[in-house]
Motif scaffolding. Structure first.
Motif, mmCIF file in Angstrom:
data_model
loop_
_atom_site.group_PDB
_atom_site.id
_atom_site.type_symbol
_atom_site.label_atom_id
_atom_site.label_comp_id
_atom_site.label_asym_id
_atom_site.label_seq_id
_atom_site.Cartn_x
_atom_site.Cartn_y
_atom_site.Cartn_z
ATOM 1 N N MET A 55 7.754 -5.289 -9.106
ATOM 2 C CA MET A 55 9.134 -5.145 -9.534
ATOM 3 C C MET A 55 10.088 -5.735 -8.491
ATOM 4 O O MET A 55 11.035 -6.448 -8.823
ATOM 5 N N LEU A 56 9.823 -5.447 -7.202
ATOM 6 C CA LEU A 56 10.662 -6.001 -6.143
ATOM 7 C C LEU A 56 10.598 -7.525 -6.129
ATOM 8 O O LEU A 56 11.617 -8.200 -5.952
ATOM 9 N N ARG A 57 9.409 -8.070 -6.323
ATOM 10 C CA ARG A 57 9.262 -9.530 -6.358
ATOM 11 C C ARG A 57 10.061 -10.124 -7.513
ATOM 12 O O ARG A 57 10.725 -11.148 -7.364
ATOM 13 N N SER A 111 2.877 -13.302 -3.167
ATOM 14 C CA SER A 111 2.214 -12.801 -4.364
ATOM 15 C C SER A 111 1.041 -11.902 -3.990
ATOM 16 O O SER A 111 0.551 -11.926 -2.859
ATOM 17 N N LEU A 112 0.591 -11.135 -4.968
ATOM 18 C CA LEU A 112 -0.558 -10.261 -4.733
ATOM 19 C C LEU A 112 -1.806 -11.071 -4.391
ATOM 20 O O LEU A 112 -2.611 -10.654 -3.565
ATOM 21 N N TYR A 165 0.806 -1.215 0.000
ATOM 22 C CA TYR A 165 0.000 0.000 0.000
ATOM 23 C C TYR A 165 0.844 1.272 0.000
ATOM 24 O O TYR A 165 0.388 2.311 -0.442
ATOM 25 N N ARG A 166 2.059 1.187 0.456
ATOM 26 C CA ARG A 166 2.922 2.378 0.437
ATOM 27 C C ARG A 166 3.566 2.602 -0.923
ATOM 28 O O ARG A 166 3.716 3.730 -1.362
ATOM 29 N N ILE A 167 3.973 1.528 -1.599
ATOM 30 C CA ILE A 167 4.712 1.704 -2.855
ATOM 31 C C ILE A 167 3.879 1.420 -4.098
ATOM 32 O O ILE A 167 4.277 1.786 -5.191
ATOM 33 N N GLY A 168 2.767 0.742 -3.968
ATOM 34 C CA GLY A 168 1.909 0.466 -5.113
ATOM 35 C C GLY A 168 2.201 -0.882 -5.757
ATOM 36 O O GLY A 168 3.216 -1.524 -5.497
ATOM 37 N N GLN A 169 1.274 -1.284 -6.617
ATOM 38 C CA GLN A 169 1.339 -2.606 -7.238
ATOM 39 C C GLN A 169 2.538 -2.758 -8.166
ATOM 40 O O GLN A 169 3.231 -3.775 -8.128
ATOM 41 N N THR A 170 2.808 -1.771 -8.992
ATOM 42 C CA THR A 170 3.902 -1.875 -9.961
ATOM 43 C C THR A 170 5.251 -2.028 -9.267
ATOM 44 O O THR A 170 6.047 -2.911 -9.616
ATOM 45 N N ALA A 171 5.516 -1.199 -8.273
ATOM 46 C CA ALA A 171 6.791 -1.280 -7.553
ATOM 47 C C ALA A 171 6.882 -2.574 -6.751
ATOM 48 O O ALA A 171 7.960 -3.190 -6.683
ATOM 49 N N TYR A 172 5.768 -3.012 -6.152
ATOM 50 C CA TYR A 172 5.772 -4.257 -5.388
ATOM 51 C C TYR A 172 6.124 -5.434 -6.300
ATOM 52 O O TYR A 172 6.959 -6.270 -5.959
#
Length: 76
Positions: free
Chosen positions: A36-38, A46-47, A27-34
């Motif tokens: 990317m980290l994965r 996973s989401l 929730y702090r960094i958003g779906q795209t950044a999350y």
């Protein structure tokens, strides 16, 4: 650590604390950044795993005790 050592392992069990921390990160960094980290190898669930846990949050009328956990984490 195990997820980082064996990234191809599809079955991982995350603690409730780890799930909560990852939800807060998401929730702090958003779906795209999350995502990317994965992809870079961070051992995050996973989401769909996060969504499954969020579906279990009690949202009936009245005091929403489960949300106090999130509020505490966001208070600085």
């Amino acid at each position: 650590v195990r997820k980082m050592m064996l990234p191809s392992s599809s079955t991982m069990h995350f603690s409730s604390k780890a799930i909560l921390e990852c939800i807060l990160i998401y929730y702090r960094i958003g779906q795209t950044a999350y995502e990317m980290l994965r992809k870079k190898g961070y051992p995050y669930p996973s989401l769909s795993t996060l969504q499954n846990h969020l579906r279990q949050v009690d949202c009936v009328p009245g005091i929403l005790d489960d949300f106090f956990v999130f509020i505490k984490k966001y208070r600085m």
